[in-house]
Design a protein around this motif. Structure first.
Motif, PDB file in Angstrom:
ATOM      1  N   THR A  74       0.819  -1.226   0.000  1.00  0.00           N
ATOM      2  CA  THR A  74       0.000   0.000   0.000  1.00  0.00           C
ATOM      3  C   THR A  74       0.845   1.266   0.000  1.00  0.00           C
ATOM      4  O   THR A  74       0.293   2.371   0.065  1.00  0.00           O
ATOM      5  N   ALA A  75       2.170   1.141  -0.043  1.00  0.00           N
ATOM      6  CA  ALA A  75       3.053   2.306   0.066  1.00  0.00           C
ATOM      7  C   ALA A  75       2.821   3.271  -1.103  1.00  0.00           C
ATOM      8  O   ALA A  75       2.887   2.879  -2.271  1.00  0.00           O
ATOM      9  N   ILE A  76       2.525   4.528  -0.762  1.00  0.00           N
ATOM     10  CA  ILE A  76       2.234   5.562  -1.759  1.00  0.00           C
ATOM     11  C   ILE A  76       2.840   6.882  -1.294  1.00  0.00           C
ATOM     12  O   ILE A  76       2.769   7.218  -0.111  1.00  0.00           O
ATOM     13  N   LEU A  77       3.429   7.622  -2.216  1.00  0.00           N
ATOM     14  CA  LEU A  77       3.886   8.964  -1.899  1.00  0.00           C
ATOM     15  C   LEU A  77       2.682   9.832  -1.562  1.00  0.00           C
ATOM     16  O   LEU A  77       1.759   9.970  -2.373  1.00  0.00           O
ATOM     17  N   ASP A  78       2.647  10.377  -0.358  1.00  0.00           N
ATOM     18  CA  ASP A  78       1.496  11.171   0.080  1.00  0.00           C
ATOM     19  C   ASP A  78       1.405  12.434  -0.767  1.00  0.00           C
ATOM     20  O   ASP A  78       2.321  13.260  -0.762  1.00  0.00           O
ATOM     21  N   PRO A  79       0.310  12.628  -1.509  1.00  0.00           N
ATOM     22  CA  PRO A  79       0.211  13.770  -2.423  1.00  0.00           C
ATOM     23  C   PRO A  79      -0.130  15.089  -1.744  1.00  0.00           C
ATOM     24  O   PRO A  79      -0.129  16.131  -2.390  1.00  0.00           O
ATOM     25  N   MET A  80      -0.442  15.042  -0.434  1.00  0.00           N
ATOM     26  CA  MET A  80      -0.934  16.239   0.241  1.00  0.00           C
ATOM     27  C   MET A  80       0.118  16.948   1.084  1.00  0.00           C
ATOM     28  O   MET A  80      -0.127  18.064   1.547  1.00  0.00           O
ATOM     29  N   LEU A  81       1.256  16.321   1.310  1.00  0.00           N
ATOM     30  CA  LEU A  81       2.212  16.853   2.284  1.00  0.00           C
ATOM     31  C   LEU A  81       3.398  17.536   1.610  1.00  0.00           C
ATOM     32  O   LEU A  81       3.878  17.103   0.563  1.00  0.00           O
ATOM     33  N   GLU A  82       3.873  18.602   2.249  1.00  0.00           N
ATOM     34  CA  GLU A  82       5.001  19.373   1.721  1.00  0.00           C
ATOM     35  C   GLU A  82       6.302  18.600   1.864  1.00  0.00           C
ATOM     36  O   GLU A  82       7.126  18.551   0.943  1.00  0.00           O
ATOM     37  N   VAL A  83       6.520  17.991   3.035  1.00  0.00           N
ATOM     38  CA  VAL A  83       7.716  17.185   3.263  1.00  0.00           C
ATOM     39  C   VAL A  83       7.540  15.842   2.554  1.00  0.00           C
ATOM     40  O   VAL A  83       6.503  15.200   2.724  1.00  0.00           O
ATOM     41  N   PRO A  84       8.509  15.388   1.747  1.00  0.00           N
ATOM     42  CA  PRO A  84       8.361  14.105   1.049  1.00  0.00           C
ATOM     43  C   PRO A  84       8.070  12.962   2.026  1.00  0.00           C
ATOM     44  O   PRO A  84       8.907  12.609   2.853  1.00  0.00           O
ATOM     45  N   THR A  85       6.845  12.426   1.933  1.00  0.00           N
ATOM     46  CA  THR A  85       6.343  11.463   2.919  1.00  0.00           C
ATOM     47  C   THR A  85       5.764  10.246   2.211  1.00  0.00           C
ATOM     48  O   THR A  85       4.938  10.385   1.306  1.00  0.00           O
ATOM     49  N   LEU A  86       6.201   9.081   2.638  1.00  0.00           N
ATOM     50  CA  LEU A  86       5.645   7.836   2.121  1.00  0.00           C
ATOM     51  C   LEU A  86       4.585   7.339   3.092  1.00  0.00           C
ATOM     52  O   LEU A  86       4.865   7.122   4.270  1.00  0.00           O
ATOM     53  N   SER A  87       3.357   7.171   2.603  1.00  0.00           N
ATOM     54  CA  SER A  87       2.251   6.686   3.436  1.00  0.00           C
ATOM     55  C   SER A  87       2.074   5.189   3.240  1.00  0.00           C
ATOM     56  O   SER A  87       2.062   4.703   2.098  1.00  0.00           O
ATOM     57  N   ILE A  88       1.927   4.468   4.347  1.00  0.00           N
ATOM     58  CA  ILE A  88       1.737   3.024   4.309  1.00  0.00           C
ATOM     59  C   ILE A  88       0.549   2.660   5.192  1.00  0.00           C
ATOM     60  O   ILE A  88       0.487   3.066   6.361  1.00  0.00           O
ATOM     61  N   ILE A  89      -0.403   1.920   4.647  1.00  0.00           N
ATOM     62  CA  ILE A  89      -1.546   1.456   5.426  1.00  0.00           C
ATOM     63  C   ILE A  89      -1.133   0.214   6.206  1.00  0.00           C
ATOM     64  O   ILE A  89      -0.409  -0.647   5.695  1.00  0.00           O
ATOM     65  N   CYS A  90      -1.606   0.131   7.437  1.00  0.00           N
ATOM     66  CA  CYS A  90      -1.191  -0.957   8.325  1.00  0.00           C
ATOM     67  C   CYS A  90      -2.359  -1.861   8.707  1.00  0.00           C
ATOM     68  O   CYS A  90      -3.515  -1.419   8.770  1.00  0.00           O
ATOM     69  N   ASP A  91      -2.028  -3.109   8.991  1.00  0.00           N
ATOM     70  CA  ASP A  91      -2.961  -4.028   9.636  1.00  0.00           C
ATOM     71  C   ASP A  91      -2.640  -4.052  11.130  1.00  0.00           C
ATOM     72  O   ASP A  91      -1.513  -3.764  11.543  1.00  0.00           O
ATOM     73  N   ILE A  92      -3.630  -4.402  11.936  1.00  0.00           N
ATOM     74  CA  ILE A  92      -3.493  -4.336  13.395  1.00  0.00           C
ATOM     75  C   ILE A  92      -3.427  -5.748  13.959  1.00  0.00           C
ATOM     76  O   ILE A  92      -4.219  -6.615  13.579  1.00  0.00           O
ATOM     77  N   TYR A  93      -2.478  -5.953  14.868  1.00  0.00           N
ATOM     78  CA  TYR A  93      -2.281  -7.266  15.481  1.00  0.00           C
ATOM     79  C   TYR A  93      -2.331  -7.161  17.004  1.00  0.00           C
ATOM     80  O   TYR A  93      -2.028  -6.107  17.576  1.00  0.00           O
ATOM     81  N   ASP A  94      -2.745  -8.254  17.626  1.00  0.00           N
ATOM     82  CA  ASP A  94      -2.714  -8.385  19.079  1.00  0.00           C
ATOM     83  C   ASP A  94      -1.354  -8.965  19.460  1.00  0.00           C
ATOM     84  O   ASP A  94      -1.036 -10.099  19.073  1.00  0.00           O
ATOM     85  N   PRO A  95      -0.511  -8.233  20.205  1.00  0.00           N
ATOM     86  CA  PRO A  95       0.838  -8.723  20.505  1.00  0.00           C
ATOM     87  C   PRO A  95       0.841  -9.949  21.414  1.00  0.00           C
ATOM     88  O   PRO A  95       1.807 -10.724  21.416  1.00  0.00           O
ATOM     89  N   THR A  96      -0.228 -10.134  22.179  1.00  0.00           N
ATOM     90  CA  THR A  96      -0.284 -11.287  23.083  1.00  0.00           C
ATOM     91  C   THR A  96      -0.468 -12.596  22.318  1.00  0.00           C
ATOM     92  O   THR A  96       0.240 -13.575  22.545  1.00  0.00           O
ATOM     93  N   SER A  97      -1.420 -12.580  21.386  1.00  0.00           N
ATOM     94  CA  SER A  97      -1.694 -13.799  20.616  1.00  0.00           C
ATOM     95  C   SER A  97      -0.878 -13.877  19.334  1.00  0.00           C
ATOM     96  O   SER A  97      -0.710 -14.962  18.767  1.00  0.00           O
TER      97      SER A  97
END
Length: 478
Positions: A74-97
């Motif tokens: 999902t890595a995409i260069l964020d088109p809205m930000l002045e500072v060169p920023t790579l946006s990555i969407i994340c999945d969420i995990y339970d660290p215990t299990s």
């Protein structure tokens, strides 16, 4: 991209910041950022910790530690930000299990896609939401112990035809007119449509992120109601694109000195903003909704799918139209799809079958009840689960209704089932009818329970406890 390609991309494109985005349960994107120097191969294996107790609908404070696992694809260069920023969407995990988190909306959509394949009915679902929104020039609101008000304004507002908008060199006020009249914003050219260039700039930004855009235009309401339509895609990918869509619209409007809202009903006595969702099921590259001999070219599979949507519509509304404001849109008279029937071409029905052409690839149905306060991942997943239940149990949706349902005699109109009249009623329906969502472990009991509790305590009760300004008009002198 894979993780190694992400690292190379950062080097080749002088990326300075990496931004990690994820969804809370109601649907708002959350994020935090790291300097690119902190992005290493361990992040992809170990994840990044965050406080789940601070996110709506997630963990209690005594079990707050959670993990984000970045999805390199999902890595995409964020088109809205002045500072060169790579946006990555994340999945969420339970660290215990060490397992994916059951309340991660993106994970629920992933499970829905996987479940579809196990049914043998289809292997792919395609989704095309028509997302509507308002662009205002000003918004103000307040609620405290003794005051309640809101005020939105737009240079396009039909109520502003008499306003002194400019002062000429002689000190005389003047107004340039061209305000779309109530319910007449669909869709005259500029200067009535003052937002053409802004929408064009918005879609160009969307296209920079890889979102294919089909069309943009002014919508029916006065005061800057707009629509931008994306080309259809698969469920999780479309859920990701819906998040980018809102993010870009809001930020592009802010850069232009305006403000966008996806609230379903910000204006009284004009059309609200919906999210008509086009959907179809495919197997081995063949559209399972097409039949050249069927009503409106629909297959029996598609008809049963409609039966599932209509059967579970009351419960679906708790997820697909999940705010108290949603039910100020879902009322007769404003092109709102309140009638739980289906029809070809008929926009007064909650399920419409578009009839623009006879191409088998284009055959789909459109569920018109949802709105943009829905969490995209949950909304798409819930609709598909209802439709699959209809197919599996051969639910007959009844006869189509091809007449204008808004003009039926009252005696006939009373026979037609309609959507719930309030969020409270929709939540009650979901509490009674959610087994279809639990099939294949797509939704889980804890998700349903947390959703019901959050919506009732944080939204339904919160609105119920506060005096409304119109109550003063009705009752102050009684």
């Amino acid at each position: 991209m894979n993780p190694k390609e992400v690292l190379k991309y950062c080097q080749d494109n002088s990326i300075q910041i990496v931004d990690f985005k994820f969804n809370d349960l109601p649907g708002l994107w959350q994020h935090f950022s790291i300097p690119v120097s902190e992005l290493d191969e361990d992040i992809w294996k170990e994840g990044i910790g965050f406080d789940g107790s601070s996110i709506r609908g997630f963990q209690a404070i005594n079990e707050s530690d959670m993990l984000l696992m970045p999805d390199a694809g999902t890595a995409i260069l964020d088109p809205m930000l002045e500072v060169p920023t790579l946006s990555i969407i994340c999945d969420i995990y339970d660290p215990t299990s060490g397992k994916p988190y059951t309340r991660d909306p993106r994970f629920i959509a992933r499970k829905a896609e996987a479940y579809l394949k196990t049914t043998g009915i289809a292997d792919t679902s395609y989704w095309g939401p028509e997302m509507e929104f308002f662009i205002f020039d000003n918004v103000q609101f307040e609620q405290n112990e003794h005051t309640a008000f809101y005020n939105v304004d737009s240079v396009e507002g039909s109520w502003n035809t008499a306003r002194a908008e400019n002062i000429d060199s002689d000190g005389n006020p003047h107004n340039l007119g061209y305000k779309p009249r109530y319910k007449e914003g669909y869709f005259p050219v500029p200067p009535h449509d003052s937002l053409q260039d802004l929408r064009s700039r918005i879609i160009l930004k969307m296209m920079e992120t890889g979102i294919p855009i089909e069309v943009h235009h002014h919508e029916v309401a006065t005061a800057g109601q707009c629509e931008i339509d994306m080309r259809f895609s698969t469920m999780v990918k479309m859920g990701d694109q819906m998040q980018w869509y809102k993010y870009i619209v809001k930020n592009m409007c802010r850069k232009d000195g305006k403000v966008a809202t996806f609230m379903p009903k910000p204006l009284f006595k004009d059309n609200g903003s919906g999210m008509h969702v086009h959907q179809s099921l495919w197997k081995d590259g063949v559209n399972q909704f097409f039949d050249k001999d069927g009503y409106a070219l629909l297959s029996q599979t598609a008809t049963y799918y409609i039966g599932g949507l209509l059967k579970h519509a009351d419960a679906l509304m708790a997820i697909c139209a999940p705010t108290t404001n949603s039910y100020k849109r879902l009322v007769p008279g404003y092109e709102a799809p309140v009638n739980l029937v289906y029809s070809a071409r008929n926009r007064s029905a909650s399920v419409r079958i578009p009839m623009y052409n006879a191409n088998p690839k284009s055959k789909r149905l459109e569920f018109r009840c949802p709105d943009n306060t829905a969490n995209g991942y949950l909304c798409l997943a819930a609709m598909m689960m209802a439709g699959l239940d209809g197919i599996q149990n051969r639910v007959d949706p009844g006869k189509p209704h091809d007449m204008n349902l808004y003009e039926l005699p009252k005696t006939e109109a009373k026979k037609i089932r309609t959507v719930p009249s309030s969020l409270d009623a929709a939540l009650d329906a979901l509490e009674k009818d959610h087994d279809f969502l639990l099939q294949g472990g797509v939704f889980t009991k804890d998700v349903i329970e947390v959703w019901l509790d959050y919506k009732r305590t944080q939204e339904v009760d919160a609105i119920r406890l506060r005096p409304h300004p119109w109550e003063f008009h009705l009752y102050f002198d009684i």
